[in-house]
Design a protein around this motif. Structure first.
Motif, PDB file in Angstrom:
ATOM      1  N   LYS A 147       0.837  -1.208   0.000  1.00 22.33           N
ATOM      2  CA  LYS A 147       0.000   0.000   0.000  1.00 22.33           C
ATOM      3  C   LYS A 147       0.873   1.260   0.000  1.00 22.33           C
ATOM      4  O   LYS A 147       0.508   2.278  -0.591  1.00 22.33           O
ATOM      5  N   ALA A 151       0.709   4.234  -2.728  1.00 20.96           N
ATOM      6  CA  ALA A 151       0.583   5.659  -2.384  1.00 20.96           C
ATOM      7  C   ALA A 151       1.687   6.468  -3.072  1.00 20.96           C
ATOM      8  O   ALA A 151       1.427   7.555  -3.612  1.00 20.96           O
ATOM      9  N   LEU A 154       0.813   6.668  -6.808  1.00 18.91           N
ATOM     10  CA  LEU A 154      -0.259   7.639  -7.046  1.00 18.91           C
ATOM     11  C   LEU A 154       0.276   9.069  -6.993  1.00 18.91           C
ATOM     12  O   LEU A 154      -0.124   9.922  -7.791  1.00 18.91           O
ATOM     13  N   TYR A 160      -3.821  12.578  -8.683  1.00 24.44           N
ATOM     14  CA  TYR A 160      -4.599  12.849  -7.469  1.00 24.44           C
ATOM     15  C   TYR A 160      -3.850  13.852  -6.596  1.00 24.44           C
ATOM     16  O   TYR A 160      -2.629  13.910  -6.590  1.00 24.44           O
ATOM     17  N   GLU A 164      -6.516  13.740  -1.650  1.00 22.22           N
ATOM     18  CA  GLU A 164      -7.236  12.589  -2.200  1.00 22.22           C
ATOM     19  C   GLU A 164      -6.491  11.282  -1.933  1.00 22.22           C
ATOM     20  O   GLU A 164      -7.101  10.271  -1.574  1.00 22.22           O
ATOM     21  N   ILE A 165      -5.180  11.309  -2.080  1.00 28.51           N
ATOM     22  CA  ILE A 165      -4.379  10.110  -1.814  1.00 28.51           C
ATOM     23  C   ILE A 165      -4.515   9.715  -0.341  1.00 28.51           C
ATOM     24  O   ILE A 165      -4.699   8.535  -0.021  1.00 28.51           O
ATOM     25  N   CYS A 166      -4.460  10.691   0.524  1.00 30.87           N
ATOM     26  CA  CYS A 166      -4.587  10.427   1.964  1.00 30.87           C
ATOM     27  C   CYS A 166      -5.954   9.832   2.286  1.00 30.87           C
ATOM     28  O   CYS A 166      -6.051   8.896   3.092  1.00 30.87           O
ATOM     29  N   GLN A 167      -7.003  10.363   1.668  1.00 30.31           N
ATOM     30  CA  GLN A 167      -8.349   9.830   1.900  1.00 30.31           C
ATOM     31  C   GLN A 167      -8.469   8.398   1.395  1.00 30.31           C
ATOM     32  O   GLN A 167      -9.043   7.541   2.058  1.00 30.31           O
ATOM     33  N   MET A 168      -7.909   8.110   0.215  1.00 32.94           N
ATOM     34  CA  MET A 168      -7.974   6.755  -0.346  1.00 32.94           C
ATOM     35  C   MET A 168      -7.243   5.746   0.542  1.00 32.94           C
ATOM     36  O   MET A 168      -7.701   4.627   0.734  1.00 32.94           O
ATOM     37  N   MET A 169      -6.105   6.168   1.075  1.00 32.97           N
ATOM     38  CA  MET A 169      -5.258   5.263   1.853  1.00 32.97           C
ATOM     39  C   MET A 169      -5.610   5.251   3.346  1.00 32.97           C
ATOM     40  O   MET A 169      -5.130   4.403   4.089  1.00 32.97           O
ATOM     41  N   GLY A 170      -6.389   6.235   3.770  1.00 27.63           N
ATOM     42  CA  GLY A 170      -6.758   6.310   5.182  1.00 27.63           C
ATOM     43  C   GLY A 170      -5.588   6.740   6.070  1.00 27.63           C
ATOM     44  O   GLY A 170      -5.426   6.249   7.183  1.00 27.63           O
TER      45      GLY A 170
END
Length: 191
Positions: A147, A151, A154, A160, A164-170
């Motif tokens: 993961k 990240a 991406l 992104y 947005e990357i932070c939101q996708m990866m949590g």
């Protein structure tokens, strides 16, 4: 004159036990602090040191109430000695107004320092043994290596935003920036 000093580290602790013991010991004045011993600015301690006169004796419930570290404790006691002020600890039964009391104080201090050094050495040895077995200390990584690589990919593709990357990866922005910085140091193609 017997002058008492009482200290607790946090607001939820209570000074009553120390205050009662100091009053029973005959202290005419008691100065108090509700602050960690590691803090430099202790107003009660400062006020007490300002009113001490030669021949006075500072009475404390236990040595750790006066200073957190041995170095700090010895510095305070040396300051008291220069001012010709004695120190009496009720729990350890130490009285520096006598030569025997000064000897016991210095022996306790040396033993405490020895114990801290042993703890430090054991901690370092344990950490070295864990590293030798491949275990690193600290908090585990938020993302597994796959993961993390995703990240970084991406981010490289620039499709992104960081958010947005932070939101996708949590993960948080700081976590992503740490991963990017690590990748740059190691030479993994992050931009």
């Amino acid at each position: 004159m017997l002058i008492g000093y009482a200290r607790v580290s946090t607001d939820d602790q209570n000074l009553d036990l120390q205050r009662d013991a100091l009053q029973a010991a005959g202290c005419e004045r008691i100065f108090e602090d509700m602050v960690s011993g590691a803090k430099v600015d202790r107003t009660g301690m400062t006020e007490m040191l300002a009113v001490l006169r030669a021949g006075d004796t500072v009475v404390i419930w236990r040595l750790d109430r006066l200073g957190r570290s041995l170095k700090n404790l010895i510095a305070v006691v040396e300051h008291l000695e220069v001012a010709q002020v004695g120190l009496r600890s009720l729990q350890e039964n130490i009285d520096t107004t006598s030569s025997g009391g000064r000897l016991v104080f210095h022996l306790f201090g040396a033993l405490a320092e020895f114990e801290r050094n042993l703890i430090r050495e054991r901690t370092r040895a344990g950490m070295a043994a864990a590293r030798a077995r491949g275990r690193m200390g600290g908090r585990p990584k938020r993302l597994d290596p796959a993961k993390r690589a995703l990240a970084l990919q991406l981010h490289q593709e620039e499709k992104y935003t960081i958010k947005e990357i932070c939101q996708m990866m949590g993960i948080s922005k700081s976590t992503l920036y740490n991963y990017l910085a690590t990748a740059n140091r190691v030479g993994i193609g992050a931009t």
